[in-house]
Design a protein around this motif. Structure first.
Motif, short mmCIF file in Angstrom:
data_model
loop_
_atom_site.label_atom_id
_atom_site.label_comp_id
_atom_site.label_asym_id
_atom_site.label_seq_id
_atom_site.Cartn_x
_atom_site.Cartn_y
_atom_site.Cartn_z
N GLY A 12 0.82 -1.21 0.00
CA GLY A 12 0.00 0.00 0.00
C GLY A 12 0.85 1.26 0.00
O GLY A 12 2.08 1.19 -0.04
N GLU A 13 0.17 2.39 0.05
CA GLU A 13 0.87 3.68 0.07
C GLU A 13 1.67 3.78 1.38
O GLU A 13 1.26 3.28 2.41
CB GLU A 13 -0.13 4.84 0.01
N GLY A 14 2.83 4.41 1.27
CA GLY A 14 3.64 4.69 2.47
C GLY A 14 4.28 3.48 3.11
O GLY A 14 4.69 3.52 4.27
N GLU A 40 6.41 1.26 -11.80
CA GLU A 40 5.15 1.23 -12.56
C GLU A 40 4.06 1.96 -11.79
O GLU A 40 4.07 1.94 -10.56
CB GLU A 40 4.73 -0.22 -12.81
N PRO A 41 3.08 2.58 -12.44
CA PRO A 41 3.10 2.73 -13.89
C PRO A 41 4.24 3.67 -14.27
O PRO A 41 4.53 4.60 -13.53
CB PRO A 41 1.75 3.39 -14.21
N GLY A 42 4.88 3.39 -15.37
CA GLY A 42 5.97 4.26 -15.81
C GLY A 42 7.18 3.47 -16.26
O GLY A 42 7.07 2.37 -16.78
N ALA A 75 0.98 1.19 -20.51
CA ALA A 75 2.29 1.59 -19.97
C ALA A 75 3.18 0.36 -19.76
O ALA A 75 4.36 0.35 -20.10
CB ALA A 75 2.10 2.35 -18.65
N ARG A 76 2.58 -0.70 -19.21
CA ARG A 76 3.35 -1.92 -18.90
C ARG A 76 3.89 -2.57 -20.18
O ARG A 76 5.02 -3.09 -20.19
CB ARG A 76 2.46 -2.90 -18.11
N SER A 77 3.10 -2.55 -21.22
CA SER A 77 3.53 -3.17 -22.48
C SER A 77 4.83 -2.53 -22.97
O SER A 77 5.79 -3.22 -23.34
CB SER A 77 2.42 -3.00 -23.51
N ASP A 101 0.89 -7.28 -9.57
CA ASP A 101 0.05 -7.45 -8.38
C ASP A 101 -0.71 -6.17 -8.04
O ASP A 101 -1.82 -6.23 -7.51
CB ASP A 101 0.90 -7.90 -7.19
N SER A 102 -0.10 -5.02 -8.33
CA SER A 102 -0.80 -3.75 -8.05
C SER A 102 -2.06 -3.65 -8.89
O SER A 102 -3.10 -3.19 -8.42
CB SER A 102 0.11 -2.55 -8.33
N THR A 103 -2.00 -4.10 -10.14
CA THR A 103 -3.20 -4.04 -10.99
C THR A 103 -4.24 -5.03 -10.48
O THR A 103 -5.43 -4.73 -10.43
CB THR A 103 -2.84 -4.37 -12.46
N TYR A 106 -5.45 -3.09 -7.11
CA TYR A 106 -6.11 -1.77 -7.23
C TYR A 106 -7.28 -1.81 -8.22
O TYR A 106 -8.33 -1.25 -7.95
CB TYR A 106 -5.10 -0.69 -7.65
N GLN A 107 -7.07 -2.43 -9.38
CA GLN A 107 -8.17 -2.45 -10.35
C GLN A 107 -9.02 -3.72 -10.19
O GLN A 107 -10.23 -3.67 -10.36
CB GLN A 107 -7.62 -2.37 -11.79
N GLY A 108 -8.37 -4.83 -9.89
CA GLY A 108 -9.09 -6.11 -9.81
C GLY A 108 -9.90 -6.25 -8.54
O GLY A 108 -11.13 -6.13 -8.56
P1 TMP Z 1 3.24 4.78 -6.02
O1 TMP Z 1 4.14 4.07 -6.97
O2 TMP Z 1 3.80 6.08 -5.53
O3 TMP Z 1 2.75 3.94 -4.91
O4 TMP Z 1 1.94 5.27 -6.85
C1 TMP Z 1 1.40 4.57 -7.89
C2 TMP Z 1 -0.10 4.53 -7.73
O5 TMP Z 1 -0.66 3.87 -8.85
C3 TMP Z 1 -0.53 3.75 -6.50
O6 TMP Z 1 -1.54 4.43 -5.81
C4 TMP Z 1 -1.13 2.49 -7.05
C5 TMP Z 1 -1.54 2.85 -8.44
N1 TMP Z 1 -1.46 1.72 -9.36
C6 TMP Z 1 -2.63 1.17 -9.85
O7 TMP Z 1 -3.73 1.62 -9.52
N2 TMP Z 1 -2.53 0.10 -10.70
C7 TMP Z 1 -1.33 -0.42 -11.09
O8 TMP Z 1 -1.30 -1.39 -11.86
C8 TMP Z 1 -0.13 0.17 -10.59
C9 TMP Z 1 1.21 -0.38 -10.99
C10 TMP Z 1 -0.25 1.23 -9.72
#
Ligand code: TMP
Length: 213
Positions: A12-14, A40-42, A75-77, A101-103, A106-108
């Motif tokens: 999670g955050e922080g 990621e994303p990025g 972005a991931r691609s 796992d973040s996807t 957070y989205q799933g």
């Molecule tokens: P962070 O890298 O500073 O934690 O911020 C990235 C934010 O993007 C974080 O809140 C989680 C979110 N995120 C998604 O919602 N889905 C994703 O697949 C990824 C990689 C990040």
């Protein structure tokens, strides 16, 4: 063919991912490895643009969960093709701040997008580029909120979310880790920074087949 080693950090955050990535990077360089740190994303200029869109102050909260997943996977691609795969093919270690796992979480899990849709994206985009090891940095949601406040307040809509949201995120990661025990290692992120760094370094070296620890 040379094969590198792919490490991801989730949580999670922080949770302290950035700090721990820096410790791990330094430790692995000291061991003589070539290390690429990314996120990621990025991770590429184009993918970073998509990250900015996702966390955009005005539009960020507007994306539907499906649109978020598509942006993240677009972005991931590019990130896989331009950074991760080439680095692994050169035998380098890739440390990535968040990944699949973040996807899933957070989205799933949290936003309940169609699991078949998410799975199709995973199969198509990730293929076999799965992490060798994933560290799940685990902190209670109250601690998440405390840390967000300590670092100067919410920077985007994710930071502004409620304790219940942060707890859902936490449980989502723990759930994945409990099902994928080979790949995922849960780290108690509410302990001394250097202790965490040591634990992670030890685990990576052990799994890479190194003698030390
Ligand atoms: P962070 O890298 O500073 O934690 O911020 C990235 C934010 O993007 C974080 O809140 C989680 C979110 N995120 C998604 O919602 N889905 C994703 O697949 C990824 C990689 C990040």
């Amino acid at each position: 063919m040379t094969k590198g080693y792919f490490i991801t950090l989730e949580g999670g955050e922080g949770a302290g991912k950035t700090t721990q990535i820096e410790h791990l990077r330094e430790a692995l360089i000291q061991e003589g490895h070539s290390v690429v740190v990314t996120r990621e994303p990025g991770g590429t200029p184009a993918a970073e643009t998509l990250r900015d869109l996702l966390s955009h102050e005005e539009f960020g909260p507007e994306w539907t969960p499906d649109a978020q997943a598509l942006l993240v996977y677009a972005a991931r691609s590019m990130h896989i093709a331009d950074i991760i795969k080439p680095a692994l093919a050169q035998g380098r270690i890739v440390i990535c701040d968040r990944y699949v796992d973040s996807t899933r979480v957070y989205q799933g899990e949290v936003q309940h997008i169609n699991p078949f849709f998410l799975q199709a994206l995973e199969v198509q985009i990730i293929d076999d580029v799965m992490p060798d090891i994933t560290f799940v940095l685990d902190i209670p949601s109250e601690e998440t909120i405390k840390r967000i406040e300590e670092r100067g307040g919410a920077k985007d809509h994710y930071d502004k979310a409620s304790a219940a949201f942060h707890e859902k995120i936490r449980q989502g990661f723990l759930n994945i880790a409990e099902h994928e025990t080979e790949r995922c290692h849960i780290i108690n992120a509410v302990q001394d920074e250097m202790k965490i760094a040591q634990e992670m370094r030890k685990k990576v070296i052990e799994l890479m087949g190194g003698a030390d620890a």
